[in-house]
Design an enzyme around this catalytic site. Sequence first.
Site, PDB file in Angstrom:
ATOM      1  N   SER A  17      70.732  72.086-130.558  1.00  0.00           N
ATOM      2  CA  SER A  17      71.173  71.617-131.686  1.00  0.00           C
ATOM      3  C   SER A  17      70.410  72.499-132.962  1.00  0.00           C
ATOM      4  CB  SER A  17      70.813  70.231-132.130  1.00  0.00           C
ATOM      5  OG  SER A  17      69.630  69.684-131.390  1.00  0.00           O
TER       6      SER A  17
ATOM      7  N   ASP B 159      61.202  72.008-133.041  1.00  0.00           N
ATOM      8  CA  ASP B 159      62.374  72.839-132.619  1.00  0.00           C
ATOM      9  C   ASP B 159      62.943  73.666-133.737  1.00  0.00           C
ATOM     10  OD1 ASP B 159      61.794  71.076-130.476  1.00  0.00           O
ATOM     11  OD2 ASP B 159      63.553  69.863-130.822  1.00  0.00           O
TER      12      ASP B 159
ATOM     13  N   TYR C  32      62.304  57.819-127.308  1.00  0.00           N
ATOM     14  CA  TYR C  32      61.581  58.821-128.102  1.00  0.00           C
ATOM     15  C   TYR C  32      61.177  57.795-129.341  1.00  0.00           C
ATOM     16  CZ  TYR C  32      60.892  62.938-131.052  1.00  0.00           C
ATOM     17  OH  TYR C  32      60.244  63.958-131.633  1.00  0.00           O
TER      18      TYR C  32
HETATM   19  C1  GLA Z   1      62.042  66.633-128.883  1.00  0.00           C
HETATM   20  C2  GLA Z   1      61.776  66.646-130.327  1.00  0.00           C
HETATM   21  C3  GLA Z   1      60.594  67.650-130.786  1.00  0.00           C
HETATM   22  C4  GLA Z   1      59.685  67.068-130.049  1.00  0.00           C
HETATM   23  C5  GLA Z   1      59.753  66.978-128.474  1.00  0.00           C
HETATM   24  C6  GLA Z   1      58.525  66.449-127.634  1.00  0.00           C
HETATM   25  O1  GLA Z   1      62.279  68.033-128.461  1.00  0.00           O
HETATM   26  O2  GLA Z   1      63.076  67.307-131.022  1.00  0.00           O
HETATM   27  O3  GLA Z   1      60.293  67.538-132.115  1.00  0.00           O
HETATM   28  O4  GLA Z   1      58.914  65.937-130.427  1.00  0.00           O
HETATM   29  O5  GLA Z   1      60.900  66.348-128.127  1.00  0.00           O
HETATM   30  O6  GLA Z   1      57.625  67.349-127.898  1.00  0.00           O
END
Ligand code: GLA
Length: 391
Positions: A140, A184, A233
């Site tokens: 994404s 990301d 999360y």
């Molecule tokens: C996902 C989220 C990131 C980060 C990771 C865990 O990829 O998009 O921002 O928090 O999890 O490190």
Amino acid sequence: MNRITTGPGAEVRRVFSERFGAPPEVVVRAPGRVNLIGEHTDYNDGFVLPMAIDRAAWIALRATRACTVRVQGIDVGQTGEFSLAAVRAAGPPAAGTLQQGWLEYLKGMAWALMDAGHVLCGWEGAVAGDVPIGAGLSSSAALELATARAFAHVSDLSWDPVAMALLGQLAENKWVGVNCGIMDQMISAAGRADHALLLDCRTLVGRHVPLPAGTAVAVLDTGTRRGLVDSAYNERRSQCEIVSAHFGVTALRDVTSQDLAARAGELDDLALRRARHVITENERTTEAADVLAAGNGVRMGELMNASHASLRDDFEVSCEALDVMVECARKANGCYGARMTGAGFGGCAVALVEIGAAPALAQSVATEYRQLTGHAPQVYVCTATNGADIA
Ligand code: GLA
């Protein structure tokens, strides 16, 4: 400029020409990522050490006079279209609403850019990618940053990777409705070939760290996906916030191991373990950048192994498939260390391996993992690439 002859880069060019009757004006790409270490630290203002991988989202496009975006989604076999004015007028949905589907990433990015005051022009194009979806390799963020690159080209915006990453995160948080941190989008925007990026997620200052000569990075996809990852999360995020509030600081980044040890008695077991993961992971990540730069694969491997144990036991975001994959990788010849990567609960592990051993390791790990779990794994030996750019 190297003309791409295979893969999605060639595919978007071919489909564009077929559909629009002329070659594209430009082809843009933005990569997915694998995080070497520094997990669940970005939203705690901490440190991460990801690298951009040689799997990316690609868009072939040309500017149009209409203030619309018209795209052929090659992988999904769909055409999408939206008006910039309509996206602007609608704005993001109510908080807590998820907007799913590939076109929402494009719309969200358009909205975020306009919301930041950019005047956008329309374009038509073809989109494709080879970042596996839902595997935790940031397909994404890749699509968001490729879209930003496309808009930057047609609207003549200067390319500031940090600003664009922040707008990509805004699109993801507000438009798509996923509460991710900044890692990301930052690595997709600002990656560098043959380097990982040590990123301070508070200041957004990064340091490109060369990968040790003679090593390779293997991404080991468990073939498992978990639907509940978003709620888990968000739960981890709030558990971290409760501890930082208890310590009276902005984020867990501001708590040291010594602070935690001194006041451990004030926290219940779960809060203590969550905080201990984040605090020790920040320490491991800054050390990892130094040992990578020094070419010390052995110590890097130890840090990756310790990170996995912490994510499994203290942060509790691993799962059986990931634990088995990590064990299989560690047993293989030429493996320095391995850990889960990304949000967790399924998706991928990452291993640092001796370059010469990588092909045999990929084979043996996949075979053993399949025998033990019955899941179909994928192994990608990845190289570190540049962030979003014009192909
Ligand atoms: C996902 C989220 C990131 C980060 C990771 C865990 O990829 O998009 O921002 O928090 O999890 O490190």
